[in-house]
Design a protein around this motif. Structure first.
Motif, mmCIF file in Angstrom:
data_model
loop_
_atom_site.group_PDB
_atom_site.id
_atom_site.type_symbol
_atom_site.label_atom_id
_atom_site.label_comp_id
_atom_site.label_asym_id
_atom_site.label_seq_id
_atom_site.Cartn_x
_atom_site.Cartn_y
_atom_site.Cartn_z
ATOM 1 N N PHE A 294 0.940 -1.027 0.212
ATOM 2 C CA PHE A 294 0.060 0.035 0.011
ATOM 3 C C PHE A 294 0.960 1.577 -0.196
ATOM 4 O O PHE A 294 0.439 2.171 -0.748
ATOM 5 N N LYS A 295 2.118 1.033 0.937
ATOM 6 C CA LYS A 295 3.696 2.541 0.837
ATOM 7 C C LYS A 295 3.740 2.599 -0.428
ATOM 8 O O LYS A 295 3.694 3.776 -0.194
ATOM 9 N N LYS A 296 3.952 1.474 -0.965
ATOM 10 C CA LYS A 296 4.377 1.453 -2.169
ATOM 11 C C LYS A 296 4.144 2.580 -2.851
ATOM 12 O O LYS A 296 4.325 3.010 -4.274
ATOM 13 N N ALA A 297 2.633 2.204 -3.531
ATOM 14 C CA ALA A 297 1.574 1.946 -4.398
ATOM 15 C C ALA A 297 1.249 3.517 -4.295
ATOM 16 O O ALA A 297 1.257 4.289 -5.130
ATOM 17 N N LYS A 298 1.575 3.845 -2.979
ATOM 18 C CA LYS A 298 0.923 5.164 -3.048
ATOM 19 C C LYS A 298 2.272 6.528 -3.223
ATOM 20 O O LYS A 298 2.358 6.892 -4.354
ATOM 21 N N GLU A 299 3.021 5.895 -2.683
ATOM 22 C CA GLU A 299 4.777 6.984 -3.095
ATOM 23 C C GLU A 299 4.840 6.786 -5.060
ATOM 24 O O GLU A 299 4.678 7.735 -5.377
ATOM 25 N N LEU B 1 4.020 9.476 -10.432
ATOM 26 C CA LEU B 1 4.023 9.247 -11.060
ATOM 27 C C LEU B 1 2.726 10.376 -11.853
ATOM 28 O O LEU B 1 2.518 10.874 -12.916
ATOM 29 N N GLY B 2 2.068 10.191 -9.973
ATOM 30 C CA GLY B 2 1.165 11.618 -10.612
ATOM 31 C C GLY B 2 -0.241 10.827 -11.765
ATOM 32 O O GLY B 2 -0.975 11.882 -11.880
ATOM 33 N N LYS B 3 -0.383 9.653 -10.911
ATOM 34 C CA LYS B 3 -1.214 8.792 -11.386
ATOM 35 C C LYS B 3 -3.275 8.292 -10.436
ATOM 36 O O LYS B 3 -2.112 8.657 -9.443
ATOM 37 N N PRO B 4 -3.923 8.037 -10.764
ATOM 38 C CA PRO B 4 -4.492 7.180 -10.055
ATOM 39 C C PRO B 4 -4.156 6.164 -8.723
ATOM 40 O O PRO B 4 -3.395 5.480 -9.963
#
Ligand code: AMP
Ligand code: MG
Length: 314
Positions: free
Chosen positions: A87-92, A97-100
């Protein structure tokens, strides 16, 4: 548009990428293993922490960053410390990348990647992994669980017995190997409607093992009994919802004997048996990416974690 998918619900950490047609562009995984003993939660999270950065960079190198449209991740169900790493890495990554950021259900991802890679259309799903053992059908706009284990998942039951007899983790493949040399012993066969239970079998084989029964016989009999139970409930589900396709997903699909028994059951009722290709059966990131694309388009996703998220709540 390309979707990135990050998987970290249990012992496997994965990062994958798919395009909008479901073509898998990258799919890197690395699993926590032990020589003996089961999995320790903090060790699993440490394993994931150690591999995550390298894996994300590798996948970005393969697919480039220009066409990435979303960053999906497994939001649950799963082990909280492990989920947090992904979760943390996906959020980062999404922020970078400025993507959802698209949090999706891990179980639904297993089902969706199974469908796209086999070309099945609305099958009955048999989802048999470490933690999960469920018979599922898509009805009225959502996945419905028609039957499930009342205690442990079949994979975990195999792993638990494997640990008892010193096979290390995960033990499914080693049990399959040992079962080839075993003979049949009668074990508790527990089917309740479309639900199953494995704890009676486990207790019984643990006791028989302590009394000196052959591990090969116990492995063989465990498999025969558990797989027959699964074939019975799968068949009942197919009859109930009147579907002619069965799709097996999850890590236990690696078992040849299991597939053989399901194949025979399907043939006998004029139905078709499908197995998710092995590289997409176990946990990996491509399935998360693909499910992410589906749910992003439906606007049905979350941006937190939910360790107890059932597939019928999606
Ligand atoms: P998953 O949770 O989907 O990653 O699947 C992992 C589970 O699949 C573990 O419990 C393994 O022991 C089990 N598994 C892997 N290979 C086999 C096999 N050949 N036979 C039975 N179970 C297996
Ligand atoms: Mg899984």
């Amino acid at each position: 548009m390309i979707a990135i998918g990050i998987e970290s619900t249990a012992h496997t950490f994965g990062v994958g990428a798919v395009d909008e047609k479901g073509n898998v562009l990258a799919n890197e995984t690395d699993s926590y293993k032990t020589e003996s003993g089961g999995m320790l939660l903090d060790q699993v999270a440490k394993h994931h922490e150690a591999v995550v950065d390298g894996m994300i960079e590798k996948v970005l190198e393969i697919v480039g960053t220009e066409n990435i449209g979303i960053v999906a991740y497994s939001a649950g169900p799963g082990l909280t410390p492990a989920l947090f790493v992904g979760f943390k890495k996906a959020k980062e990554l999404a922020a970078r990348l400025g993507k959802p950021l698209v949090g999706i259900n891990h179980c639904a991802a297993h089902l969706s990647i199974g469908e796209i890679t086999t070309g099945t259309k609305n099958p009955v799903f048999l989802y048999v992994s470490g933690v999960n053992t469920q018979v599922i059908s898509y009805e009225g706009g959502k996945f419905r669980i028609l039957g499930e284990t009342l205690d442990v998942g079949l994979g975990n039951a195999l792993d638990k017995f494997g640990r008892d007899i010193g096979l290390g983790f995960p033990a499914g493949a080693k049990i399959e190997e040992m079962a080839r040399r075993g003979k049949y012993i009668v074990l508790p066969y527990t089917v309740k409607g479309m639900d199953v239970s494995f704890s009676g079998i486990l207790t019984k084989i643990q006791n028989l093992y302590k009394k000196g029964a052959s591990p090969e016989d116990l492995c063989f009999s465990f498999q025969e009994t558990a797989f027959a139970m699964m074939a019975e409930v799968a068949e009942r589900a197919m009859a109930h919802v009147d579907k002619q396709e069965l799709l097996l997903v999850g890590g236990v699909a690696a078992n040849k004997k299991f597939c053989e028994m399901l194949q025979i059951m399907c043939e006998e009722r004029g139905a078709k048996f499908f197995k998710c290709p092995m590289q997409y059966c176990g946990d990996q990131g491509a399935m998360i990416a693909w499910e992410g694309l589906i749910r992003f388009k439906e606007k049905r996703f979350i941006t937190e974690i939910n360790p107890y998220w059932r597939v019928d709540e999606v």
